[in-house]
Design a protein around this motif. Structure first.
Motif, PDB file in Angstrom:
ATOM      1  N   GLY A 218       0.759  -1.233   0.000  1.00 49.85           N
ATOM      2  CA  GLY A 218       0.000   0.000   0.000  1.00 49.85           C
ATOM      3  C   GLY A 218       0.789   1.282   0.000  1.00 49.85           C
ATOM      4  N   LYS A 265      -5.441  -5.851   3.495  1.00 43.73           N
ATOM      5  CA  LYS A 265      -5.223  -5.823   2.050  1.00 43.73           C
ATOM      6  C   LYS A 265      -6.069  -4.737   1.402  1.00 43.73           C
ATOM      7  N   ALA A 266      -7.342  -4.654   1.827  1.00 45.80           N
ATOM      8  CA  ALA A 266      -8.241  -3.661   1.234  1.00 45.80           C
ATOM      9  C   ALA A 266      -7.765  -2.249   1.536  1.00 45.80           C
ATOM     10  N   GLY A 269      -4.559  -1.403  -0.264  1.00 43.83           N
ATOM     11  CA  GLY A 269      -4.811  -1.213  -1.685  1.00 43.83           C
ATOM     12  C   GLY A 269      -5.511   0.090  -1.995  1.00 43.83           C
ATOM     13  N   THR A 319      -4.283  -1.838  -9.811  1.00 49.97           N
ATOM     14  CA  THR A 319      -5.166  -1.798  -8.645  1.00 49.97           C
ATOM     15  C   THR A 319      -6.605  -2.111  -9.037  1.00 49.97           C
ATOM     16  N   LEU A 323      -6.945  -5.568  -6.994  1.00 51.17           N
ATOM     17  CA  LEU A 323      -7.314  -5.367  -5.598  1.00 51.17           C
ATOM     18  C   LEU A 323      -8.559  -6.169  -5.202  1.00 51.17           C
ATOM     19  N   TYR A 327      -8.334  -9.051  -2.258  1.00 51.44           N
ATOM     20  CA  TYR A 327      -9.154  -8.889  -1.059  1.00 51.44           C
ATOM     21  C   TYR A 327     -10.042 -10.103  -0.819  1.00 51.44           C
ATOM     22  N   MET A 339      -0.457  -6.601  -6.562  1.00 51.50           N
ATOM     23  CA  MET A 339      -0.758  -5.452  -5.708  1.00 51.50           C
ATOM     24  C   MET A 339       0.507  -4.926  -5.025  1.00 51.50           C
ATOM     25  N   LEU A 445     -15.357  -4.031  -4.763  1.00 50.76           N
ATOM     26  CA  LEU A 445     -14.575  -4.326  -3.558  1.00 50.76           C
ATOM     27  C   LEU A 445     -15.518  -4.685  -2.411  1.00 50.76           C
TER      28      LEU A 445
END
Length: 504
Positions: A218, A265-266, A269, A319, A323, A327, A339, A445
């Motif tokens: 990130g 992760k979310a 990202g 991304t 992403l 996720y 990522m 997402l």
């Protein structure tokens, strides 16, 4: 003969600049109106050069000509850490320090990572080469000023010869700051903090070697000279930014991100997403003022430029593609690796172009947290709004606001997220990108806060959030048009964005 040589040199220079500038078809060139011309206006540049060519083939601009040029920026610089990528490259760290002639290092990490694989492998790498180490594991996730001061005191006491940071952006940023102040033993924390909150003192000597090993995908902190922390008394974040802070080497090892929880992760990202979008839509570097009187005063965040654009746009594409996959599926190693690469690419992009409104507004959102404990971050031991969440939560409103400044770039970004821009009107560019972001955040997402009200803020908090954002001129001024706003108009604009961001 000299004329032919001059023509050949000119052709080669134009070819090189065009190669650097080779954006996708959706990417409009930078056109500067300041008299200093960007790579997007090559013919004008070379006409100006040809006009000042004397009969002997020399290039010299007269003093009278030079004095007529407005004092906007005319140059940009690219700086980034050396990067080593590959599964398992963490095990090479000991050899790196040995090659540098370093026999003792400070290993920075946090307590959550202390007994996990990334730190274990790093320690084994040091021990395999006989490198002695002291461990600082008191890094606060989303660092506070008192935590940073503690790290500085520790570094000044231990006096390491080099630094190793194994962790997310909080760990890497804290190590950068400790390194800086160990090498300036008499300096106060606020001496180097970005103006106007601090004195903005430039770093005028080399620091100790720092190797950064990111364990999240990130921040891109392994590539940049920026370090961010929470200035508690001011109820906002601030930071220190100078090229001298960037790590000597970033170790980008996909094995180190495999243990990230889904929400981490979310959030990580989302930081990549906003790094990419903000640097892609920042003002052109040649519109930034004032032009520095000395190169050491040229800021790390300079505005959009043809080289940063390449990194930022590719990171945005990656991304948008990877992403949601990373996720939702912890076994999707292709997505995890991409990522991590996207984070590094975005770091190179924004580390030189800069970020703007999303980040400027995120600092008070994060700092003025009323008790929100984000899912997946319970182990940090305190309420937290993760940085990526605080940045992305205003993004639909931010890019709706900035759309009119450069519709082509906003439409190009919207297309990356899947928007059909075939018959799009230029005046709708901001709204189209805003809708594309909502679709990405809340559908593709999913599980993301639909506004700052879900983080605990209400209409009565907007004035305080604006108070915390206004001093962030270092980043706010990189937003299109905003650099020309007085404080009154700036406050009004920020309040409008926050009001729209209460609930999507």
């Amino acid at each position: 003969m000299s004329v032919r040589l001059a023509q050949t040199a000119r052709q080669r220079a134009m070819g090189l600049l065009r190669a650097v500038q080779s954006h996708p078809s959706a990417c409009p060139c930078h056109v500067c109106t300041s008299g200093a011309t960007s790579a997007g206006s090559l013919s004008t540049l070379f006409k100006a050069v040809d006009h000042t060519t004397n009969r002997h083939g020399g290039r010299a601009m007269s003093a009278a000509r030079a004095s007529d040029i407005p004092q906007k920026e005319y140059a940009f610089e690219m700086a980034a850490s050396n990067i080593r990528y590959g599964p398992g490259v963490t095990q090479e760290i000991g050899m790196d320090f040995k090659n540098l002639g370093i026999d003792r290092v400070a290993l920075f990490t946090d307590k959550n990572l202390l007994n996990l694989s990334p730190v274990r492998v790093a320690v084994e790498a040091l021990e395999s080469q006989g490198i002695k180490y002291d461990i600082y594991s008191d890094v606060i996730v989303e660092p506070k000023d008192y935590g940073v001061r503690d790290a500085i005191e520790w570094a000044r006491r231990v006096q390491p010869k080099a630094y190793l940071a194994v962790g997310g952006g909080s760990v890497i940023d804290t190590a950068k700051i400790a390194n800086l102040f160990q090498n300036y033993p008499e300096a106060d924390l606020m001496d180097f903090v970005n103006a106007p909150l601090g004195k903005g003192r430039p770093v005028d000597k080399p620091l100790s070697p720092l190797i950064a090993v990111p364990t999240t995908a990130g921040t891109g902190s392994e590539t940049t000279g920026t370090a961010i922390f929470d200035l508690v008394e001011k109820k906002s974040k601030t930071g220190i930014a100078h090229r001298a802070l960037k790590p000597l080497l970033g170790i980008v090892d996909p094995l180190n991100t495999l243990s990230m929880p889904a929400q981490v992760k979310a959030s990580s990202g989302l930081d990549v997403l906003c790094h990419s979008l903000e640097s892609w839509t920042a003002i052109p570097y040649c519109e930034r003022t004032p032009r520095p009187t000395n190169p050491i005063l040229r800021p790390a965040y300079q505005g959009a430029n043809p080289i940063s654009d390449i990194f930022s746009l590719q990171a945005l594409r990656m991304t948008a593609t990877y992403l949601p996959r990373a996720y939702r599926d912890p076994e999707d190693y292709e997505a995890q690796e991409n990522m991590l690469l996207a984070a590094t690419l975005a770091g190179v992009g924004f580390g030189n172009a800069g970020v703007h409104l999303c980040h400027g507004l995120s600092y008070p959102i994060s700092s003025q947290n009323k008790g929100h404990q984000h899912p997946g971050y319970e182990s940090v031991g305190h309420p937290i709004i993760p940085h990526g969440v605080s940045v992305a939560v205003t993004s639909p409103a931010v890019f709706k606001f900035t759309g009119a400044s450069n519709p082509e770039r906003h439409l190009a970004a919207a297309q990356i997220f899947g928007a059909d821009i075939t018959n799009a009107k230029m005046e709708s560019a901001g709204e189209i990108l805003s809708d594309a972001l909502k679709e990405f955040l809340y559908v593709k997402l999913g599980d993301q806060p639909r506004g700052i009200s879900e983080l605990g803020f209400g209409a009565g908090d907007i004035e305080s959030l604006v108070d915390g954002a206004v001093p962030q001129r270092r980043v706010l001024n990189l937003a299109p048009d905003v650099h020309s706003y007085d404080d009154g108009r700036l406050r009004e604009s920020l309040a409008g964005i926050l009001e729209e961001s209460l609930k999507f």
